[in-house]
Scaffold this active site. Structure first.
Site, short mmCIF file in Angstrom:
data_model
loop_
_atom_site.label_atom_id
_atom_site.label_comp_id
_atom_site.label_asym_id
_atom_site.label_seq_id
_atom_site.Cartn_x
_atom_site.Cartn_y
_atom_site.Cartn_z
N ARG A 62 73.99 55.97 42.07
CA ARG A 62 72.89 55.02 42.35
C ARG A 62 71.89 55.04 41.21
O ARG A 62 71.61 56.08 40.64
CB ARG A 62 72.12 55.42 43.61
CG ARG A 62 72.95 55.46 44.86
CD ARG A 62 72.12 56.11 45.97
NE ARG A 62 72.98 56.74 46.95
CZ ARG A 62 73.26 56.23 48.15
NH1 ARG A 62 72.73 55.10 48.52
NH2 ARG A 62 74.06 56.86 48.96
N GLY A 91 67.19 43.83 41.14
CA GLY A 91 67.73 43.25 39.92
C GLY A 91 68.51 44.25 39.11
O GLY A 91 69.23 43.89 38.19
N MET A 111 71.34 47.58 38.89
CA MET A 111 72.52 48.04 39.60
C MET A 111 72.09 48.91 40.76
O MET A 111 71.23 49.76 40.64
CB MET A 111 73.42 48.85 38.68
CG MET A 111 74.77 49.04 39.34
SD MET A 111 75.71 50.36 38.62
CE MET A 111 75.50 51.61 39.86
N ARG A 134 61.67 57.56 50.59
CA ARG A 134 60.63 56.99 49.72
C ARG A 134 59.47 56.56 50.61
O ARG A 134 59.64 56.45 51.82
CB ARG A 134 61.17 55.83 48.91
CG ARG A 134 61.62 54.71 49.79
CD ARG A 134 62.35 53.64 49.02
NE ARG A 134 63.07 52.82 49.98
CZ ARG A 134 63.99 51.94 49.67
NH1 ARG A 134 64.31 51.74 48.42
NH2 ARG A 134 64.58 51.24 50.59
N HIS A 139 39.81 20.59 41.05
CA HIS A 139 38.89 20.35 42.16
C HIS A 139 39.48 20.80 43.49
O HIS A 139 38.88 21.55 44.25
CB HIS A 139 38.53 18.86 42.19
CG HIS A 139 37.59 18.49 43.29
ND1 HIS A 139 38.06 18.05 44.53
CD2 HIS A 139 36.25 18.53 43.38
CE1 HIS A 139 37.02 17.82 45.31
NE2 HIS A 139 35.91 18.09 44.63
N CYS A 155 32.42 34.77 36.84
CA CYS A 155 32.38 33.85 37.98
C CYS A 155 33.50 32.82 37.95
O CYS A 155 33.59 31.95 38.80
CB CYS A 155 31.02 33.16 38.08
SG CYS A 155 30.68 32.09 36.68
N TYR A 186 29.73 42.99 37.72
CA TYR A 186 30.18 42.43 39.00
C TYR A 186 31.17 41.31 38.76
O TYR A 186 31.23 40.73 37.68
CB TYR A 186 28.98 41.92 39.83
CG TYR A 186 28.33 40.70 39.25
CD1 TYR A 186 28.80 39.42 39.54
CD2 TYR A 186 27.24 40.81 38.39
CE1 TYR A 186 28.22 38.29 38.99
CE2 TYR A 186 26.65 39.69 37.83
CZ TYR A 186 27.16 38.44 38.13
OH TYR A 186 26.59 37.33 37.58
C1 PEP Z 1 34.24 28.54 34.74
O1 PEP Z 1 34.37 27.70 33.85
O2 PEP Z 1 34.91 29.57 34.81
C2 PEP Z 1 33.26 28.29 35.82
C3 PEP Z 1 33.03 29.23 36.73
O3 PEP Z 1 32.68 27.08 35.86
P1 PEP Z 1 33.39 25.78 36.46
O4 PEP Z 1 34.66 26.23 37.10
O5 PEP Z 1 32.44 25.20 37.45
O6 PEP Z 1 33.58 24.97 35.25
#
Ligand code: PEP
Ligand code: MG
Length: 880
Positions: free
Chosen positions: A96, A105, A107, A340, A457, A832, A852
């Site tokens: 094995r 994926g 043997m 395991r 969007h 962000c 953050y």
């Molecule tokens: C980004 O561009 O990562 C952002 C947070 O702004 P938006 O997605 O609103 O352009």
């Protein structure tokens, strides 16, 4: 002495073998642990190490390896009192693979190695069971032929089924010996034809062939693709385990099974598993025969069952985790073949983590318990899933917002909203969505788009609302009242099922399993918060008071991004348009004054929901034309001579503001500079909201963020206007206390981050735009048609809009963190972009030095755990 490549399972290692997965692979390490440390009944054997595989990959078959294997084989033979392939009383072995990480994926397993035309007779005599011997032989030729020699498995199956039918056997067990003999003969002939030489008779040649096939399988395309996805380094190599066979298919006093030390679906205490009498390992997994529940062993094999349960207990205490165990009984004697750490559902994962923390025999620390739950587990608990996908998959798009949804197809937001009003469950299907579609999106169970990517969007809005979405399903062709994928037509009102966690789209209704959130989840997340406290914060991207409240309930420690443009939509749109169309400063001022009042109330709501926590408000970002109607509509109206005066002015404005590349056009701070009234209005609204919150005894902690900057001069200019407005309302001291920072969204901004930090109090990395601009990949256009192909062809390992690209975008982030902090030691750093909710990216950002991450409210629990894992991983690397 030369390198040592081969280790018996009972070899005396310097460290506990379970820690030697690098050398022995996962399977080999656990076999050695069970043999040498726990002294469990494991059939003896040896492991050819990963080192041998690495050598093989770089320089071919390692010198001296043959001798070493021969030496260990002799010892195994002595111990077993039999010789491999002996014509009178053969020793048979299993071979094995076993890499450090379990890896589909590669043997898998060859059983009964050592059988040939003569040793099969020996086995028949020794067991007094010719049928058993022949059946073992045909299994071996079939497995070896397929796995090691690469003959198509279906060719064996076809022969097998034909002979079975000829013999009139209803089950495999009823096939008589003479039919088995014929099957073997035909199998051998098939192999010889396909490989151009006879099937290897010599047991030694068989063994070396199998070991080499395991090594080779490390580099099979499927194994490589898996490693790429899972980020497993390519140079680890795999080990090979050679183990004496025991026979669960010997007779009715024999059997085989797979068990878990606790229930892997629910986490409940008590052994759990499947079992088969008179069968070999692969019969259980293959699902050919109906298995019995493990408990049935209690009656059939009481002694072995008792012993098995004791072993389960010991394994669990020893590994301090729920274990998955493969075992075989040969003539009433129990053998453990492998163990395991058991895979588990999200529900079981959080329950086990808490139960094992409390269990006096195990006593996981809180940090360990947090490490046992993955972000995927948390995700599983928070969203509905399909119980199974038992209908053909129509198409696959990008998994944009997790969760499963079923509903009737509607093609416009109005239709969708009306149908939902009537009580129907709706899936909104659009080419792509725009702010004008949000009422339809709100009414829908889920959203499917043909275009757009993970930061389009539709994706961003759906994630913000925790609504399942599949986007960029480029095979979907939308017509007036139907959509097509190839020849399949789905009409308005037809039911479809979509899975925003996998991207699958299916015609018809799949059974939904609602996520159940056990109390233990909050406990584990609380521990995760302890782990990451002061190291990596988690905020939310939220634009409304309601979203902010929800984010806070999910554990967000503030808002990292409030996109103020979302406050410019709906019934605000006419006022926004008035401001855009204004022909003189007074008209503009009056429209902006009206907007200011509305914005102030929005900000009061946000600050109230996040009282005492930081709220980062971003000034207007998108190009202005996004607030105007589509050009085509107005042009058609103009051609027909039916535009009102207002509409004619709108058309003029649309033409004036239309851009060839709006994402690279007049947006963000650029628009702020061209239309100073807008940012001034927003700054004043923020200041007024702060005043209002303070008046009622609140603790507003606002931060103002300027998007899309490319140098310090832009920020200095706009920051000056913002400060003027703040001071006018709050006075200099209070105004001064409000930090003004910027988003880092352009490569230039990242590269001159030190200069920008001279004027910015904080950075927030907008990794959506940063990815778009670094790759030059339009975030709205390329993903659907491109990403799948790119990933399949290996052009890109991952979609960079999903997981941050470490090499370039990540490099820019790291560089900007360094430069920024060099300029300003207390510079606050956040992320962000949508990557703020992606566990792999979170880990990267933490190591880059951010304070953050910020993500959609529904993603916050996942991000809390991912942030804790990032901290645990970094601590482990530095030996904390
Ligand atoms: C980004 O561009 O990562 C952002 C947070 O702004 P938006 O997605 O609103 O352009
Ligand atoms: Mg952006």
């Amino acid at each position: 002495m030369s390198v040592r490549y081969v280790f018996d399972f009972d070899h005396a290692h310097e460290r506990p073998p379970k820690e030697l997965r690098d050398l022995l692979g996962g399977k080999g390490a656990n076999l050695a642990e069970m043999t040498s440390v726990l002294q469990l009944p494991v059939p003896p054997g040896f492991t050819i190490s990963t080192e041998a595989c690495r050598r093989y990959m770089s320089d071919g078959w390692p010198e001296g390896l043959d001798d070493e294997i021969a030496h260990h084989l002799r010892r195994l033979e002595e111990r077993m009192g039999r010789r491999l392939g002996d014509p009178d009383d053969p020793l048979l072995v299993s071979v094995r693979s076993g890499a450090k990480f379990s890896m589909p994926g590669m043997m898998d397993t060859v059983l009964d190695l050592g059988l040939n035309e003569r040793s099969v007779e020996g086995l028949a005599r020794q067991t007094s069971d010719r049928r058993f011997a022949l059946d073992s032989y045909r299994r071996f030729v079939q497995m070896y032929g397929r796995i090691v020699l690469g003959v198509d498995g279906e060719e064996f199956d076809a022969i097998f089924e034909e002979e079975k039918k000829k013999a009139g056997a209803a089950t495999d067990a009823e096939i008589p010996p003479d039919a088995l003999e014929r099957i073997v003969e035909r199998f051998l002939r098939l192999v010889a034809e396909r490989i151009g030489r006879p099937f290897p008779e010599d047991p030694w040649e068989q063994l070396i062939g199998a070991a080499e096939a395991v090594f080779r399988s490390w580099d099979s395309p499927r194994a490589k693709a898996y490693r790429q996805r899972e980020r497993i380094p390519d140079d680890l190599g795999t080990a090979v385990n050679v183990q004496a066979m025991v026979f669960g298919n010997r007779d009715d006093r024999s059997g085989t099974g797979v068990g878990f030390t606790r229930n892997p679906a629910t986490g409940e205490r008590g052994a759990y598993g499947d079992f088969l009498v008179n069968a070999q390992g692969e019969d259980v997994v293959a699902g050919i025969r109906e298995t019995l529940p493990l408990q049935a062993m209690g009656e059939l094999f009481p002694d072995a069952y008792r012993e098995l349960l004791e072993i389960f207990d010991r394994l669990e205490r020893h590994y301090r985790d729920m274990m998955d165990v493969e075992f075989t009984i040969e003539q009433d004697r129990l053998w453990i073949l492998q163990t395991r750490v058991g895979k588990r559902t999200g529900l079981a994962a959080v329950r086990l983590a808490v139960a094992m923390h409390e269990d006096p025999e195990i006593r996981l620390t809180r940090r360990e318990a947090v490490g046992r739950v993955t972000p995927e587990h948390v995700d599983q608990l928070l969203h509905p899933r399909f119980e199974r996908v038992d209908r053909p998959v129509l198409t696959k798009g990008l998994a944009a917002s997790p969760g499963a949804a079923v509903g009737r197809v509607y093609f416009t937001a109005d239709e969708a909203a009306e149908a939902a009003e009537r009580g129907e469950k709706v899936i909104l299907v659009r080419e792509e969505t725009s702010p004008e579609d949000v009422h339809g999106m709100a009414a829908a169970q889920g959203i499917l788009t043909a275009k757009g990517g993970l930061v389009s969007h539709a994706a961003v809005v759906a994630r913000g609302w925790g609504k399942p979405a599949v986007v960029g399903a480029s095979e979907v062709e939308i017509g007036d009242d139907e959509f097509r994928v190839g020849d399949t037509v789905v009409r308005r009102g037809d039911v479809i099922s979509i899975d925003g966690s996998t991207g699958l789209v299916v015609v018809g209704e799949l059974p939904l399993a609602e996520g159940t959130v056990p109390d233990e989840l909050e406990v584990v997340l609380g521990w995760a918060d302890e782990v990451r406290a002061g190291r990596l914060g988690v905020r939310a991207n939220a634009d409304t008071a309601e979203d902010a409240r929800r984010a806070r309930e999910f554990g967000a420690e503030g808002i990292g991004l409030a996109r103020t443009e979302h406050m410019f939509l709906g019934d605000r749109l006419p006022v926004v348009r008035r401001a855009i169309l204004a022909e003189d400063p007074e008209e503009e001022a009056s429209a902006l004054a009206e907007l200011r009042e509305l914005q102030r109330d929005d900000f009061v709501g946000l600050l109230e929901a996040m009282d005492g926590l930081p709220v980062t408000i971003r000034l207007l970002d998108p190009p202005l034309h996004e607030f105007l109607p589509p050009l085509e509509e107005l042009v058609v109206g103009e051609a027909q001579g039916r535009l009102t005066d207002d509409e004619a002015r709108l058309l003029h404005a649309v033409r004036q503001w239309s851009e060839a590349n709006p994402m690279l056009g007049i947006r963000g701070v650029r628009l702020g500079i061209l239309r100073p009234g807008i940012y001034r209005m927003q700054a004043r609204a923020i200041a007024e909201a702060v005043t209002e919150r303070k008046r009622v005894g609140g603790d507003p902690r606002v931060e103002i963020m300027i998007p899309l900057a490319v140098n310090s001069a832009e920020l200095e200019l706009v920051g000056g206007w913002v400060r003027e407005e703040l001071e006018a309302v709050l006075g200099p001291d209070e105004a001064d206390a409000i930090p003004i920072g910027t988003m880092i969204e352009t490569p230039r901004a990242a590269l001159v981050a030190d200069e920008i930090a001279t004027v910015a109090a904080f950075f927030s990395f907008g990794t959506n735009d940063l990815t778009q601009m670094t790759f030059g990949f339009s975030r709205d256009d390329v993903e659907g048609p491109l990403m799948d192909t790119y990933q399949k062809l290996g052009v890109l390992a991952e979609n960079p809009f999903e997981t941050v690209d470490r090499d370039a975008v990540g490099w820019l982030v790291r560089r900007a963190c360094e430069l920024g902090r060099r300029q300003r030691a207390d510079l606050k750093l956040g992320v962000c972009g949508e990557h703020g909710g992606d566990p792999a990216s979170v880990e990267f950002f933490f190591r880059a030095g951010v304070d953050y991450v910020s993500c959609s409210p529904f993603r916050v629990p996942v991000a809390r755990l991912a942030a804790a894992h990032a901290v645990l991983g970094a601590d482990e690397d530095t030996g904390v």
